[in-house]
Design a protein around this motif. Structure first.
Motif, PDB file in Angstrom:
ATOM      1  N   HIS A  16      -3.129  -9.077   4.361  1.00 31.00           N
ATOM      2  CA  HIS A  16      -3.804  -7.920   4.952  1.00 31.00           C
ATOM      3  C   HIS A  16      -3.160  -6.596   4.564  1.00 31.00           C
ATOM      4  O   HIS A  16      -3.732  -5.528   4.821  1.00 31.00           O
ATOM      5  CB  HIS A  16      -3.822  -8.056   6.478  1.00 31.00           C
ATOM      6  N   ARG A  17      -1.975  -6.640   3.943  1.00 34.00           N
ATOM      7  CA  ARG A  17      -1.338  -5.397   3.497  1.00 34.00           C
ATOM      8  C   ARG A  17      -1.394  -5.230   1.980  1.00 34.00           C
ATOM      9  O   ARG A  17      -0.828  -4.269   1.442  1.00 34.00           O
ATOM     10  CB  ARG A  17       0.120  -5.356   3.968  1.00 34.00           C
ATOM     11  N   LEU A  18      -2.072  -6.137   1.286  1.00 34.31           N
ATOM     12  CA  LEU A  18      -2.089  -6.059  -0.171  1.00 34.31           C
ATOM     13  C   LEU A  18      -2.805  -4.802  -0.668  1.00 34.31           C
ATOM     14  O   LEU A  18      -2.301  -4.106  -1.558  1.00 34.31           O
ATOM     15  CB  LEU A  18      -2.772  -7.302  -0.759  1.00 34.31           C
ATOM     16  N   GLU A  19      -3.961  -4.494  -0.108  1.00 37.83           N
ATOM     17  CA  GLU A  19      -4.705  -3.332  -0.587  1.00 37.83           C
ATOM     18  C   GLU A  19      -3.918  -2.030  -0.409  1.00 37.83           C
ATOM     19  O   GLU A  19      -3.785  -1.255  -1.372  1.00 37.83           O
ATOM     20  CB  GLU A  19      -6.061  -3.237   0.111  1.00 37.83           C
ATOM     21  N   PRO A  20      -3.379  -1.739   0.792  1.00 33.22           N
ATOM     22  CA  PRO A  20      -2.583  -0.504   0.909  1.00 33.22           C
ATOM     23  C   PRO A  20      -1.334  -0.504   0.029  1.00 33.22           C
ATOM     24  O   PRO A  20      -0.901   0.549  -0.449  1.00 33.22           O
ATOM     25  CB  PRO A  20      -2.226  -0.432   2.401  1.00 33.22           C
ATOM     26  N   MET A  21      -0.767  -1.671  -0.217  1.00 34.20           N
ATOM     27  CA  MET A  21       0.389  -1.752  -1.119  1.00 34.20           C
ATOM     28  C   MET A  21      -0.011  -1.343  -2.531  1.00 34.20           C
ATOM     29  O   MET A  21       0.669  -0.523  -3.173  1.00 34.20           O
ATOM     30  CB  MET A  21       0.930  -3.181  -1.123  1.00 34.20           C
ATOM     31  N   LEU A  22      -1.111  -1.920  -3.037  1.00 38.46           N
ATOM     32  CA  LEU A  22      -1.564  -1.597  -4.385  1.00 38.46           C
ATOM     33  C   LEU A  22      -1.991  -0.131  -4.483  1.00 38.46           C
ATOM     34  O   LEU A  22      -1.780   0.520  -5.521  1.00 38.46           O
ATOM     35  CB  LEU A  22      -2.725  -2.505  -4.782  1.00 38.46           C
ATOM     36  N   ARG A  23      -2.560   0.402  -3.422  1.00 42.58           N
ATOM     37  CA  ARG A  23      -2.961   1.809  -3.420  1.00 42.58           C
ATOM     38  C   ARG A  23      -1.735   2.721  -3.528  1.00 42.58           C
ATOM     39  O   ARG A  23      -1.733   3.699  -4.284  1.00 42.58           O
ATOM     40  CB  ARG A  23      -3.757   2.134  -2.157  1.00 42.58           C
ATOM     41  N   ALA A  24      -0.696   2.383  -2.769  1.00 42.41           N
ATOM     42  CA  ALA A  24       0.530   3.179  -2.816  1.00 42.41           C
ATOM     43  C   ALA A  24       1.185   3.093  -4.191  1.00 42.41           C
ATOM     44  O   ALA A  24       1.706   4.087  -4.712  1.00 42.41           O
ATOM     45  CB  ALA A  24       1.499   2.703  -1.734  1.00 42.41           C
ATOM     46  N   MET A  25       1.169   1.903  -4.799  1.00 41.08           N
ATOM     47  CA  MET A  25       1.719   1.752  -6.145  1.00 41.08           C
ATOM     48  C   MET A  25       0.892   2.517  -7.168  1.00 41.08           C
ATOM     49  O   MET A  25       1.426   3.126  -8.100  1.00 41.08           O
ATOM     50  CB  MET A  25       1.762   0.264  -6.519  1.00 41.08           C
ATOM     51  N   HIS A  26      -0.431   2.478  -7.003  1.00 42.81           N
ATOM     52  CA  HIS A  26      -1.339   3.200  -7.883  1.00 42.81           C
ATOM     53  C   HIS A  26      -1.009   4.688  -7.862  1.00 42.81           C
ATOM     54  O   HIS A  26      -0.981   5.359  -8.906  1.00 42.81           O
ATOM     55  CB  HIS A  26      -2.775   2.933  -7.416  1.00 42.81           C
ATOM     56  N   GLU A  27      -0.751   5.217  -6.662  1.00 40.57           N
ATOM     57  CA  GLU A  27      -0.454   6.646  -6.513  1.00 40.57           C
ATOM     58  C   GLU A  27       0.907   7.009  -7.088  1.00 40.57           C
ATOM     59  O   GLU A  27       1.070   8.075  -7.680  1.00 40.57           O
ATOM     60  CB  GLU A  27      -0.525   7.028  -5.028  1.00 40.57           C
ATOM     61  N   ARG A  28       1.884   6.142  -6.932  1.00 40.20           N
ATOM     62  CA  ARG A  28       3.245   6.455  -7.365  1.00 40.20           C
ATOM     63  C   ARG A  28       3.486   6.113  -8.831  1.00 40.20           C
ATOM     64  O   ARG A  28       4.048   6.911  -9.584  1.00 40.20           O
ATOM     65  CB  ARG A  28       4.254   5.712  -6.476  1.00 40.20           C
ATOM     66  N   PHE A  29       3.077   4.923  -9.259  1.00 43.92           N
ATOM     67  CA  PHE A  29       3.387   4.457 -10.609  1.00 43.92           C
ATOM     68  C   PHE A  29       2.328   4.842 -11.639  1.00 43.92           C
ATOM     69  O   PHE A  29       2.581   4.767 -12.838  1.00 43.92           O
ATOM     70  CB  PHE A  29       3.536   2.927 -10.623  1.00 43.92           C
ATOM     71  N   GLY A  30       1.139   5.211 -11.167  1.00 47.27           N
ATOM     72  CA  GLY A  30       0.061   5.558 -12.084  1.00 47.27           C
ATOM     73  C   GLY A  30      -0.948   4.438 -12.239  1.00 47.27           C
ATOM     74  O   GLY A  30      -0.617   3.258 -12.095  1.00 47.27           O
ATOM     75  N   ALA A  31      -2.178   4.825 -12.546  1.00 47.26           N
ATOM     76  CA  ALA A  31      -3.288   3.876 -12.584  1.00 47.26           C
ATOM     77  C   ALA A  31      -3.147   2.823 -13.678  1.00 47.26           C
ATOM     78  O   ALA A  31      -3.633   1.698 -13.536  1.00 47.26           O
ATOM     79  CB  ALA A  31      -4.610   4.629 -12.771  1.00 47.26           C
ATOM     80  N   GLU A  32      -2.474   3.156 -14.766  1.00 49.72           N
ATOM     81  CA  GLU A  32      -2.442   2.250 -15.909  1.00 49.72           C
ATOM     82  C   GLU A  32      -1.213   1.343 -15.962  1.00 49.72           C
ATOM     83  O   GLU A  32      -1.078   0.548 -16.895  1.00 49.72           O
ATOM     84  CB  GLU A  32      -2.550   3.058 -17.207  1.00 49.72           C
ATOM     85  N   ARG A  33      -0.303   1.451 -14.988  1.00 51.01           N
ATOM     86  CA  ARG A  33       0.860   0.560 -14.976  1.00 51.01           C
ATOM     87  C   ARG A  33       0.355  -0.887 -14.848  1.00 51.01           C
ATOM     88  O   ARG A  33      -0.442  -1.194 -13.960  1.00 51.01           O
ATOM     89  CB  ARG A  33       1.787   0.903 -13.803  1.00 51.01           C
TER      90      ARG A  33
END
Length: 273
Positions: free
Chosen positions: A162-179
């Motif tokens: 249940h926390r996977l989506e917010p985790m991936l969203r936070a990574m997307h914002e910090r690491f960049g969309a193409e990581r």
């Protein structure tokens, strides 16, 4: 004392050494005694020794008791719900106490969700780090990811469905969309699934799925910075100097970090004065 790895999903991954130890040990310390009973039932064996519950909520009080049994010459086996004890699971305090007491600690290696996810991810495996679970609160999670922003090693995380989506969203914002990354779900189980792609693609996937099961997320390391020109890094050297670091030491530290010539960077700092 023996740390024994248990299957992370497929009971057929239980080693013969694990089966022998569970059958013969004087004491089995288990993270969840119900899970242990299911395991031995599936293995068609019987635990002859005493079973003691040992988990994160009673480690502080049970560790000394378990070590006394080891001191008395009894064989103690520590198992967790899945994988290797002490790796994001109970066991560290027990090992720490045994080492401090001069007791022998060994392991029966076996299944590992960390290594299985890493191997299946398709990402570089020569250098990696295990980060466990990220903080649940968004602010604390963002701070942890900021610390990892320039981590060049492949990173392995655990996360609840249940926390996977917010985790991936936070990574997307910090690491960049193409990581590049991979979501590894239900490893070694019937519905094992590995989804590979960019963080943008994985986030889009997670937004449309009702994700279930145990999850490991593997994320590629940060790309190496382009070295640039020595003049571009004068400010970084001056910042270190303002903190009390000597010129030559500051130049050496920055030159190593950004991969430029120490001699040329030194000359650039002097020229800028």
């Amino acid at each position: 004392m023996v740390l024994a790895a248990t299957p992370i999903g497929n009971v057929g991954d239980a080693s013969s050494r694990l089966i022998e130890l569970l059958s013969t040990a004087d004491i089995v310390a288990a993270e969840d005694t119900r899970r242990l009973h299911r395991l031995v039932q599936n293995l068609n064996i019987t635990v002859a020794g005493r079973i003691i519950s040992y988990h994160e909520h009673n480690e502080a009080t049970k560790t000394a008791e378990l070590l006394e049994h080891v001191k008395a010459g009894k064989t103690l086996v520590m198992v967790t719900d899945a994988g290797m004890p002490s790796v994001s699971d109970p066991g560290f305090r027990l090992v720490e106490g045994a080492v401090a007491a001069g007791l022998t600690v060994t392991a029966v290696p076996g299944p590992s969700a960390v290594l299985t996810a890493l191997a299946l991810s398709g990402l570089p495996t020569d250098r990696f780090c295990f980060e466990g679970f990220l903080p649940r609160k968004s602010g604390e999670r963002a701070s942890r990811l900021a610390e990892l922003d320039q981590e060049r090693r492949t990173m392995v995380f655990f996360e609840a469905p249940h926390r996977l989506e917010p985790m991936l969203r936070a990574m997307h914002e910090r690491f960049g969309a193409e990581r590049q990354a991979a979501v590894c779900r239900e490893l070694t189980k019937t519905y094992e699934e590995v989804i590979r792609g960019s963080l943008r693609e994985l986030l889009e996937w997670a937004e449309t799925q009702e994700v279930r099961g145990e999850i490991a997320v593997v994320v590629g390391g940060a790309p190496e910075k382009a070295p640039g020109q020595p003049e571009d890094h004068v400010a970084a050297v001056n910042e270190l100097i303002s903190q009390g670091i000597r010129l030559k030491e500051a130049v050496a530290a920055v030159a190593e970090d950004v991969r430029v010539s120490k001699r040329e960077l030194y000359s650039a700092v002097l020229a800028a004065r």
